[in-house]
Write an enzyme that holds these catalytic residues in place. Structure first.
Site, PDB file in Angstrom:
ATOM      1  N   ASN A 127       0.866  -1.175   0.000  1.00  0.00           N
ATOM      2  CA  ASN A 127       0.000   0.000   0.000  1.00  0.00           C
ATOM      3  C   ASN A 127       0.906   1.228   0.000  1.00  0.00           C
ATOM      4  OD1 ASN A 127      -1.815   2.024   0.450  1.00  0.00           O
ATOM      5  ND2 ASN A 127      -2.345   1.404   2.544  1.00  0.00           N
ATOM      6  N   LYS A 138       0.155   4.264  -0.399  1.00  0.00           N
ATOM      7  CA  LYS A 138      -0.475   5.488   0.139  1.00  0.00           C
ATOM      8  C   LYS A 138      -0.181   6.662  -0.816  1.00  0.00           C
ATOM      9  CE  LYS A 138      -0.231   3.391   4.619  1.00  0.00           C
ATOM     10  NZ  LYS A 138      -0.254   3.528   6.075  1.00  0.00           N
ATOM     11  N   HIS A 165      -9.751   1.057   4.668  1.00  0.00           N
ATOM     12  CA  HIS A 165      -8.444   1.285   5.304  1.00  0.00           C
ATOM     13  C   HIS A 165      -8.604   2.269   6.462  1.00  0.00           C
ATOM     14  CE1 HIS A 165      -4.378   2.734   5.979  1.00  0.00           C
ATOM     15  NE2 HIS A 165      -4.008   1.540   5.544  1.00  0.00           N
ATOM     16  N   GLU A 195      -6.965   4.745   7.418  1.00  0.00           N
ATOM     17  CA  GLU A 195      -6.835   6.175   7.116  1.00  0.00           C
ATOM     18  C   GLU A 195      -8.104   6.710   6.457  1.00  0.00           C
ATOM     19  OE1 GLU A 195      -3.045   5.735   5.169  1.00  0.00           O
ATOM     20  OE2 GLU A 195      -2.272   5.143   7.131  1.00  0.00           O
ATOM     21  N   GLU A 204      -5.760  -4.865  10.515  1.00  0.00           N
ATOM     22  CA  GLU A 204      -4.752  -3.837  10.763  1.00  0.00           C
ATOM     23  C   GLU A 204      -5.121  -3.059  12.024  1.00  0.00           C
ATOM     24  OE1 GLU A 204      -2.615  -2.618   6.916  1.00  0.00           O
ATOM     25  OE2 GLU A 204      -4.499  -1.534   6.941  1.00  0.00           O
ATOM     26  N   GLY A 264       1.841   2.519  10.768  1.00  0.00           N
ATOM     27  CA  GLY A 264       2.763   3.644  10.611  1.00  0.00           C
ATOM     28  C   GLY A 264       3.419   4.076  11.911  1.00  0.00           C
ATOM     29  N   SER A 288       2.935  -1.860  10.457  1.00  0.00           N
ATOM     30  CA  SER A 288       4.382  -1.862  10.698  1.00  0.00           C
ATOM     31  C   SER A 288       5.039  -3.205  10.390  1.00  0.00           C
ATOM     32  CB  SER A 288       4.696  -1.404  12.129  1.00  0.00           C
ATOM     33  OG  SER A 288       4.221  -0.086  12.341  1.00  0.00           O
TER      34      SER A 288
END
Ligand code: PGA
Length: 246
Positions: free
Chosen positions: A9, A11, A96, A98, A168, A174, A204
């Site tokens: 990913n 991003k 996701h 985010e 996740e 992150g 991570s």
């Protein structure tokens, strides 16, 4: 036998030029294989270039990081699932963390995006995961259950059978703070008790921890953010653990 899945990913990184350069190097470093599935999720603006770079590599799938749930219309700045498909994507990342927590997308939007993806001929990697305060309140399983139920609520059983889940934990994304292999295994087993689908771990993942995570019986792959930006790291993760499963 299920193949492990390694997804990158990217991003909001890598425009078309950088995508071309990355993939050229990555393809040289990662020869064709049929014992695992690799998915690259570039930014939407780099999809076409990535699709072209991957044209001779059917072992590597191309995915879109985000789609709108409508097919077309006055949604400035958005991309529809059919546009992503036209650009070469065959997979959509939905839910996701985010998107959920930075852009405020709730369960209903996630459900609509999953349905839109299938309507356009894409499959889905559905992301779920709890925030730290939810874990601290002992609501991890309830949160993940709610996200899963919502994510599949507009899909039929044939469509559900084609999705993959990415677990996740939000506190591991992150942050450099990875879930322990035991904790990941516990949540993956929980998800698999609800849905018999591949479950990737994300948060991570690095070359140093990938093998341990992948060694867990219910960890079927990895969704990699930061470490996928470094070609050597992503290759190392893809090589970290390939095992056959019956
Ligand atoms: P990370 O991101 O590997 O940088 O933690 C994972 C993800 O957001 O999918």
């Amino acid at each position: 036998m299920k193949k492990p899945v390694f997804a990158a990913n990217w991003k909001m990184n890598f425009g078309p030029q950088e995508t071309r350069t990355y993939l050229k190097t990555f393809l040289d470093a990662f020869p064709k294989t049929d014992d695992r599935t690799v998915i690259i999720f570039p930014s939407a603006i780099s999809l076409v270039v990535a699709g072209f770079a991957l044209r001779d590599r059917p072992d590597i799938l191309l995915g879109v990081q985000n789609i709108h749930w409508e097919e077309k219309g006055a949604f400035t700045g958005e991309n529809s699932a059919s546009m992503a498909r036209d650009a070469g994507a065959s997979v959509a990342l939905v839910g996701h963390s985010e998107r959920r927590h930075t852009f405020g997308e709730g369960d209903e939007i996630t459900a609509k995006k999953c349905a839109a993806a299938f309507k356009a001929g894409l499959t889905v990697v559905l992301c779920v995961g709890e925030k730290l305060e939810e874990r601290d309140r002992n609501t991890t399983q309830a949160v993940v259950l709610r996200q899963l139920k919502a994510g599949i609520s507009r899909l039929n059983s044939a469509q559900i059978a084609r999705i993959a889940i990415a677990y996740e934990p939000v506190w591991a994304i992150g942050t450099g703070r990875t879930a322990t292999p035991e904790l990941a295994q516990e949540m993956h087993a929980f998800i698999k008790s609800l849905l018999d689908l591949p479950v990737l771990y994300g948060g991570s993942v690095k070359p140093e921890n990938a093998a341990e995570l992948l060694a867990q019986p219910d960890v079927d792959g990895a969704l990699v953010g930061g470490a996928s930006l470094e070609i050597d790291y992503f290759v190392a993760i893809c090589e970290a653990a390939v095992r056959s499963r019956s």
